[in-house]
Design a protein around this motif. Structure first.
Motif, PDB file in Angstrom:
ATOM      1  N   LEU A   1       0.828  -1.204   0.000  1.00 30.14           N
ATOM      2  CA  LEU A   1       0.000   0.000   0.000  1.00 30.14           C
ATOM      3  C   LEU A   1       0.865   1.258   0.000  1.00 30.14           C
ATOM      4  O   LEU A   1       0.562   2.228  -0.696  1.00 30.14           O
ATOM      5  N   VAL A   2       1.944   1.241   0.769  1.00 32.07           N
ATOM      6  CA  VAL A   2       2.867   2.378   0.782  1.00 32.07           C
ATOM      7  C   VAL A   2       3.504   2.557  -0.588  1.00 32.07           C
ATOM      8  O   VAL A   2       3.657   3.691  -1.085  1.00 32.07           O
ATOM      9  N   GLU A   3       3.868   1.450  -1.217  1.00 29.52           N
ATOM     10  CA  GLU A   3       4.469   1.518  -2.548  1.00 29.52           C
ATOM     11  C   GLU A   3       3.493   2.145  -3.539  1.00 29.52           C
ATOM     12  O   GLU A   3       3.875   2.987  -4.369  1.00 29.52           O
ATOM     13  N   LEU A   4       2.235   1.734  -3.473  1.00 24.44           N
ATOM     14  CA  LEU A   4       1.224   2.316  -4.350  1.00 24.44           C
ATOM     15  C   LEU A   4       1.056   3.806  -4.083  1.00 24.44           C
ATOM     16  O   LEU A   4       0.964   4.607  -5.018  1.00 24.44           O
ATOM     17  N   ALA A   5       1.010   4.174  -2.811  1.00 29.88           N
ATOM     18  CA  ALA A   5       0.838   5.588  -2.466  1.00 29.88           C
ATOM     19  C   ALA A   5       2.009   6.421  -2.949  1.00 29.88           C
ATOM     20  O   ALA A   5       1.836   7.520  -3.484  1.00 29.88           O
ATOM     21  N   ASP A   6       3.229   5.912  -2.751  1.00 25.26           N
ATOM     22  CA  ASP A   6       4.420   6.670  -3.120  1.00 25.26           C
ATOM     23  C   ASP A   6       4.503   6.921  -4.618  1.00 25.26           C
ATOM     24  O   ASP A   6       4.966   7.982  -5.054  1.00 25.26           O
TER      25      ASP A   6
ATOM     26  N   ASP B   1      -5.008  -9.555  -6.867  1.00 27.50           N
ATOM     27  CA  ASP B   1      -3.750  -8.959  -7.317  1.00 27.50           C
ATOM     28  C   ASP B   1      -2.879  -8.566  -6.120  1.00 27.50           C
ATOM     29  O   ASP B   1      -1.668  -8.808  -6.113  1.00 27.50           O
ATOM     30  N   LEU B   2      -3.495  -7.957  -5.114  1.00 25.35           N
ATOM     31  CA  LEU B   2      -2.743  -7.573  -3.925  1.00 25.35           C
ATOM     32  C   LEU B   2      -2.148  -8.808  -3.241  1.00 25.35           C
ATOM     33  O   LEU B   2      -1.021  -8.765  -2.730  1.00 25.35           O
ATOM     34  N   ALA B   3      -2.906  -9.894  -3.233  1.00 27.13           N
ATOM     35  CA  ALA B   3      -2.402 -11.137  -2.643  1.00 27.13           C
ATOM     36  C   ALA B   3      -1.208 -11.665  -3.427  1.00 27.13           C
ATOM     37  O   ALA B   3      -0.186 -12.050  -2.845  1.00 27.13           O
TER      38      ALA B   3
ATOM     39  N   ALA C   1      -8.532   5.339   0.608  1.00 25.49           N
ATOM     40  CA  ALA C   1      -7.834   6.459   1.236  1.00 25.49           C
ATOM     41  C   ALA C   1      -6.889   5.925   2.298  1.00 25.49           C
ATOM     42  O   ALA C   1      -7.309   5.154   3.172  1.00 25.49           O
ATOM     43  N   LEU C   2      -5.642   6.309   2.225  1.00 22.26           N
ATOM     44  CA  LEU C   2      -4.662   5.952   3.249  1.00 22.26           C
ATOM     45  C   LEU C   2      -4.623   7.105   4.244  1.00 22.26           C
ATOM     46  O   LEU C   2      -4.004   8.138   3.996  1.00 22.26           O
TER      47      LEU C   2
END
Length: 235
Positions: free
Chosen positions: A161-166, A189-191, A222-223
């Protein structure tokens, strides 16, 4: 870029090869290729295929996958605009090392192998940029191996999730990171990307919602506590 005559210095060159190039070199690359569009869910090429071209993503997202021994799909990476794919086979003449599938409608710059190698001969400084791309991907692979070997399911999911946000998030209300790419990236996909079962991802997402760190907003995620997610991920 603040100065279009100078190349940018992104933190992850594997995700934005184009930003490493000066304007004149980038123009030469575009002159060597042609644009092509693919709809969501299209396989751009398969692992083991003979390589005929290198691709640069201009718009949209793709996933790079390989099969596990069990037959399950493993996602190696998610790549978006500016990323170069197929560069290794362009350099060594080998077969494709992964399957590339579009997660959204995508537009790519297609450069035939011969034209790509001639481009490198004409612009030898780009070889240094390619080395940076490959080094960054090795670092990503090493980090994922460490996560899979030592991290629990919540840590692995937080890291993704952090990678996606960054790389693909955009500011939400109050400066929060809203990751819109979670609509093409489903729970399976996330799995696959986290080395987890779908059930483990569902459970971990529930934990993060209960903690108040994430929130579903229709097709967006939303993160709300990106710093806490980053700390839990260990990145």
């Amino acid at each position: 870029m603040s100065d279009p005559s100078e190349p940018a210095d992104p933190t992850d060159p594997s995700r934005n090869f184009l930003e490493l190039l000066t304007d004149d070199v980038r123009t030469a690359l575009f002159d060597a290729g042609h644009r092509r569009r693919f709809v969501k869910g299209t396989t751009l090429f398969f692992q083991g295929d003979h390589a005929h071209e290198a691709l640069v993503i201009l718009d949209g997202l793709v996933k790079a996958t390989i099969p596990a021994a069990t037959g399950r799909e493993i996602i190696l990476n998610v790549l978006g605009p500016g990323a170069l794919i197929g560069e290794v086979t362009a350099l060594d003449g080998g077969r494709r090392s992964a399957t590339i599938v579009s997660l959204t409608d995508v537009e790519v710059l297609v450069v035939e192998i011969g034209a790509f190698n001639q481009f490198l001969l004409d612009h030898p400084t780009v070889l240094h940029d390619l080395a940076r791309v490959l080094a960054a991907r090795l670092r990503i692979g090493d980090r994922h191996q460490l996560e899979f070997g030592t991290g629990d399911s919540l840590q692995r999911l937080c890291a993704r999730l952090v990678e996606l946000a960054d790389h693909y998030g955009e500011p939400g209300d109050g400066g929060r990171a809203v990751v819109e790419v979670l609509s093409p990236l489903n729970q399976s996909d996330l799995a696959s990307w986290s080395g987890l079962s779908r059930e483990a991802v569902v459970k971990s997402l529930r934990v993060l919602r209960d903690l108040g760190w994430i929130e579903n907003r229709g097709r967006r995620l939303a993160l709300l506590e990106l710093d806490k997610l980053r700390e839990r991920a260990g990145v």
